[in-house]
Motif scaffolding. Structure first.
Motif, PDB file in Angstrom:
ATOM      1  N   ARG A   1       0.890  -1.018   0.108  1.00 54.85           N
ATOM      2  CA  ARG A   1      -0.015  -0.049   0.052  1.00 54.85           C
ATOM      3  C   ARG A   1       0.913   1.192  -0.072  1.00 54.85           C
ATOM      4  NH1 ARG A   1      -5.139  -0.120   2.560  1.00 54.85           N
ATOM      5  NH2 ARG A   1      -4.028  -1.700   3.816  1.00 54.85           N
ATOM      6  N   VAL A   2       0.505   2.150  -0.742  1.00 53.52           N
ATOM      7  CA  VAL A   2       1.371   3.382  -0.911  1.00 53.52           C
ATOM      8  C   VAL A   2       0.622   4.568  -0.662  1.00 53.52           C
ATOM      9  CG1 VAL A   2       2.987   4.360  -2.970  1.00 53.52           C
ATOM     10  CG2 VAL A   2       2.732   1.998  -2.825  1.00 53.52           C
ATOM     11  N   ASP A   3       1.383   5.656   0.021  1.00 54.07           N
ATOM     12  CA  ASP A   3       0.885   6.674   0.243  1.00 54.07           C
ATOM     13  C   ASP A   3       2.100   7.651   0.242  1.00 54.07           C
ATOM     14  OD1 ASP A   3      -1.099   8.886   0.573  1.00 54.07           O
ATOM     15  OD2 ASP A   3      -1.490   8.117   2.734  1.00 54.07           O
ATOM     16  N   GLY A   4       1.775   9.196   0.170  1.00 58.39           N
ATOM     17  CA  GLY A   4       2.701  10.072   0.276  1.00 58.39           C
ATOM     18  C   GLY A   4       2.243  11.429  -0.455  1.00 58.39           C
ATOM     19  N   ASP A   5       3.093  12.188  -0.801  1.00 58.46           N
ATOM     20  CA  ASP A   5       2.959  13.568  -1.377  1.00 58.46           C
ATOM     21  C   ASP A   5       2.924  13.637  -2.678  1.00 58.46           C
ATOM     22  OD1 ASP A   5       2.370  14.455   1.492  1.00 58.46           O
ATOM     23  OD2 ASP A   5       4.449  14.865   1.558  1.00 58.46           O
ATOM     24  N   PHE A   6       2.485  12.775  -3.263  1.00 59.09           N
ATOM     25  CA  PHE A   6       2.373  12.501  -4.850  1.00 59.09           C
ATOM     26  C   PHE A   6       0.859  12.857  -5.534  1.00 59.09           C
ATOM     27  CE2 PHE A   6       2.057   8.457  -3.179  1.00 59.09           C
ATOM     28  CZ  PHE A   6       1.139   7.557  -4.148  1.00 59.09           C
ATOM     29  N   ASP A   7       1.011  13.106  -6.692  1.00 57.88           N
ATOM     30  CA  ASP A   7      -0.424  13.611  -7.306  1.00 57.88           C
ATOM     31  C   ASP A   7      -1.048  12.085  -7.605  1.00 57.88           C
ATOM     32  OD1 ASP A   7      -2.585  14.227  -8.863  1.00 57.88           O
ATOM     33  OD2 ASP A   7      -1.270  14.852 -10.557  1.00 57.88           O
ATOM     34  N   LYS A   8      -2.280  12.033  -6.813  1.00 61.21           N
ATOM     35  CA  LYS A   8      -3.063  10.627  -6.821  1.00 61.21           C
ATOM     36  C   LYS A   8      -4.392  10.818  -7.815  1.00 61.21           C
ATOM     37  CE  LYS A   8      -1.502   9.737  -2.022  1.00 61.21           C
ATOM     38  NZ  LYS A   8      -1.209  10.905  -1.730  1.00 61.21           N
ATOM     39  N   THR A   9      -4.265  11.668  -8.682  1.00 63.72           N
ATOM     40  CA  THR A   9      -5.297  12.039  -9.642  1.00 63.72           C
ATOM     41  C   THR A   9      -5.515  10.879 -10.459  1.00 63.72           C
ATOM     42  OG1 THR A   9      -5.085  14.437  -9.602  1.00 63.72           O
ATOM     43  CG2 THR A   9      -6.154  13.372 -11.513  1.00 63.72           C
ATOM     44  N   GLY A  10      -6.758  10.288 -10.364  1.00 59.78           N
ATOM     45  CA  GLY A  10      -6.753   8.923 -11.558  1.00 59.78           C
ATOM     46  C   GLY A  10      -6.219   7.686 -10.918  1.00 59.78           C
ATOM     47  N   LEU A  11      -5.726   7.628  -9.775  1.00 64.54           N
ATOM     48  CA  LEU A  11      -5.323   6.586  -8.985  1.00 64.54           C
ATOM     49  C   LEU A  11      -6.280   5.882  -8.183  1.00 64.54           C
ATOM     50  CD1 LEU A  11      -1.470   7.374  -8.168  1.00 64.54           C
ATOM     51  CD2 LEU A  11      -2.389   5.882  -9.940  1.00 64.54           C
ATOM     52  N   PRO A  12      -6.451   4.674  -7.878  1.00 65.16           N
ATOM     53  CA  PRO A  12      -7.411   4.139  -7.056  1.00 65.16           C
ATOM     54  C   PRO A  12      -7.098   4.382  -5.560  1.00 65.16           C
ATOM     55  CG  PRO A  12      -5.810   2.599  -7.835  1.00 65.16           C
ATOM     56  CD  PRO A  12      -5.445   3.461  -8.714  1.00 65.16           C
ATOM     57  N   ASP A  13      -7.973   4.384  -4.771  1.00 61.22           N
ATOM     58  CA  ASP A  13      -7.926   4.576  -3.278  1.00 61.22           C
ATOM     59  C   ASP A  13      -8.221   3.464  -2.582  1.00 61.22           C
ATOM     60  OD1 ASP A  13      -7.314   5.777  -0.623  1.00 61.22           O
ATOM     61  OD2 ASP A  13      -9.281   6.741  -0.770  1.00 61.22           O
ATOM     62  N   PRO A  14      -7.409   2.405  -1.818  1.00 60.80           N
ATOM     63  CA  PRO A  14      -6.016   2.865  -1.633  1.00 60.80           C
ATOM     64  C   PRO A  14      -5.310   2.506  -3.203  1.00 60.80           C
ATOM     65  CG  PRO A  14      -6.487   0.897  -0.727  1.00 60.80           C
ATOM     66  CD  PRO A  14      -7.502   1.383  -1.178  1.00 60.80           C
ATOM     67  N   VAL A  15      -3.775   3.167  -2.926  1.00 57.02           N
ATOM     68  CA  VAL A  15      -2.863   2.960  -4.006  1.00 57.02           C
ATOM     69  C   VAL A  15      -2.105   1.458  -3.671  1.00 57.02           C
ATOM     70  CG1 VAL A  15      -0.834   3.534  -5.455  1.00 57.02           C
ATOM     71  CG2 VAL A  15      -2.835   5.505  -4.735  1.00 57.02           C
ATOM     72  N   LEU A  16      -2.313   0.634  -4.450  1.00 60.12           N
ATOM     73  CA  LEU A  16      -1.663  -0.781  -4.173  1.00 60.12           C
ATOM     74  C   LEU A  16      -0.663  -1.012  -5.467  1.00 60.12           C
ATOM     75  CD1 LEU A  16      -4.602  -3.002  -2.943  1.00 60.12           C
ATOM     76  CD2 LEU A  16      -3.091  -1.597  -1.574  1.00 60.12           C
ATOM     77  N   ILE A  17       0.624  -1.340  -4.859  1.00 63.08           N
ATOM     78  CA  ILE A  17       1.655  -1.657  -5.907  1.00 63.08           C
ATOM     79  C   ILE A  17       1.934  -3.138  -5.970  1.00 63.08           C
ATOM     80  CG2 ILE A  17       3.976  -1.126  -7.136  1.00 63.08           C
ATOM     81  CD1 ILE A  17       1.931   1.167  -7.223  1.00 63.08           C
ATOM     82  N   HIS A  18       2.104  -3.733  -7.028  1.00 59.40           N
ATOM     83  CA  HIS A  18       2.282  -5.256  -7.263  1.00 59.40           C
ATOM     84  C   HIS A  18       3.801  -5.095  -7.648  1.00 59.40           C
ATOM     85  CE1 HIS A  18       2.828  -8.815  -9.328  1.00 59.40           C
ATOM     86  NE2 HIS A  18       2.213  -9.389  -8.286  1.00 59.40           N
ATOM     87  N   ASN A  19       4.641  -5.742  -6.974  1.00 60.29           N
ATOM     88  CA  ASN A  19       6.165  -5.639  -7.072  1.00 60.29           C
ATOM     89  C   ASN A  19       6.458  -7.118  -7.200  1.00 60.29           C
ATOM     90  OD1 ASN A  19       6.817  -2.855  -5.945  1.00 60.29           O
ATOM     91  ND2 ASN A  19       5.466  -3.690  -4.213  1.00 60.29           N
ATOM     92  N   ARG A  20       7.481  -7.371  -8.090  1.00 59.76           N
ATOM     93  CA  ARG A  20       7.934  -8.664  -8.685  1.00 59.76           C
ATOM     94  C   ARG A  20       9.449  -8.413  -8.723  1.00 59.76           C
ATOM     95  NH1 ARG A  20       5.809 -10.536 -14.055  1.00 59.76           N
ATOM     96  NH2 ARG A  20       7.946 -10.045 -14.802  1.00 59.76           N
ATOM     97  N   ALA A  21      10.045  -9.358  -7.894  1.00 60.27           N
ATOM     98  CA  ALA A  21      11.603  -9.239  -7.631  1.00 60.27           C
ATOM     99  C   ALA A  21      12.351 -10.551  -7.725  1.00 60.27           C
ATOM    100  CB  ALA A  21      11.765  -8.585  -6.559  1.00 60.27           C
ATOM    101  N   VAL A  22      13.547 -10.308  -8.390  1.00 53.52           N
ATOM    102  CA  VAL A  22      14.369 -11.650  -8.631  1.00 53.52           C
ATOM    103  C   VAL A  22      15.396 -11.220  -7.595  1.00 53.52           C
ATOM    104  CG1 VAL A  22      16.046 -12.627  -9.906  1.00 53.52           C
ATOM    105  CG2 VAL A  22      13.829 -12.145 -10.958  1.00 53.52           C
ATOM    106  N   ILE A  23      15.674 -11.988  -6.422  1.00 53.89           N
ATOM    107  CA  ILE A  23      16.604 -11.833  -5.282  1.00 53.89           C
ATOM    108  C   ILE A  23      17.557 -12.969  -5.547  1.00 53.89           C
ATOM    109  CG2 ILE A  23      16.970 -11.822  -2.989  1.00 53.89           C
ATOM    110  CD1 ILE A  23      13.945 -10.695  -2.849  1.00 53.89           C
ATOM    111  N   ARG A  24      18.700 -12.579  -5.519  1.00 57.08           N
ATOM    112  CA  ARG A  24      19.852 -13.626  -5.359  1.00 57.08           C
ATOM    113  C   ARG A  24      21.157 -13.146  -4.556  1.00 57.08           C
ATOM    114  NH1 ARG A  24      19.050 -13.822 -11.204  1.00 57.08           N
ATOM    115  NH2 ARG A  24      17.854 -15.703 -11.782  1.00 57.08           N
ATOM    116  N   GLN A  25      21.573 -14.037  -3.947  1.00 59.72           N
ATOM    117  CA  GLN A  25      22.658 -13.732  -2.867  1.00 59.72           C
ATOM    118  C   GLN A  25      22.288 -12.555  -1.950  1.00 59.72           C
ATOM    119  OE1 GLN A  25      26.113 -13.465  -5.248  1.00 59.72           O
ATOM    120  NE2 GLN A  25      26.328 -15.596  -5.539  1.00 59.72           N
ATOM    121  N   GLY A  26      21.137 -12.621  -1.591  1.00 57.63           N
ATOM    122  CA  GLY A  26      20.569 -11.573  -0.532  1.00 57.63           C
ATOM    123  C   GLY A  26      20.601 -10.079  -1.139  1.00 57.63           C
ATOM    124  N   ARG A  27      20.304  -9.789  -2.265  1.00 62.58           N
ATOM    125  CA  ARG A  27      20.193  -8.546  -3.038  1.00 62.58           C
ATOM    126  C   ARG A  27      19.313  -8.506  -4.236  1.00 62.58           C
ATOM    127  NH1 ARG A  27      25.229  -4.926  -2.010  1.00 62.58           N
ATOM    128  NH2 ARG A  27      25.615  -5.914   0.118  1.00 62.58           N
TER     129      ARG A  27
END
Length: 122
Positions: free
Chosen positions: A79-105
């Motif tokens: 869930r993302v919040d902050g002082d950015f322009d939220k015009t046209g964004l859903p409430d709440p703003v949810l971000i789907h993050n996909r990461a490849v993590i190797r050797q702890g990074r």
């Protein structure tokens, strides 16, 4: 770093919330790539610039809602919040993050708007 993916994501979120760009960048491998809002950032310097502009400068706040590991990828919803322009964004703003993590990074991170299935007819 020898963190589990969950621990690494928690450190990444804490660094983002504190606007600690050094700790934030330390979560990434030197050759890491980030794709966010249709733009790509390669390498730590580019990732730091992205974090300074799109995270620290807008007082971004992240809350981890879900994390799953499967087939070498870690996916997590924030869930993302902050002082950015939220015009046209859903409430709440949810971000789907996909990461490849190797050797702890993080080697690759893709962030996109998450549109959960509400189950409502529209």
């Amino acid at each position: 770093m020898n963190n589990t993916p969950k621990e690494l994501v928690e450190v990444w979120i804490a660094a983002a919330n504190a606007a600690d760009l050094e700790a934030f960048a330390a979560c990434f491998a030197p050759q890491a790539r980030v794709v966010d809002a249709g733009s790509e950032y390669s390498g730590l310097e580019a990732i730091k610039c992205w974090a300074e502009r799109d995270i620290a400068a807008v007082n971004l706040r992240l809350e981890l809602l879900d994390l799953r590991e499967q087939d070498g990828e870690t996916t997590f919803i924030t869930r993302v919040d902050g002082d950015f322009d939220k015009t046209g964004l859903p409430d709440p703003v949810l971000i789907h993050n996909r990461a490849v993590i190797r050797q702890g990074r993080i080697e690759r991170l893709t962030c996109r708007l998450h549109a959960p299935d509400t189950g409502r007819a529209g």
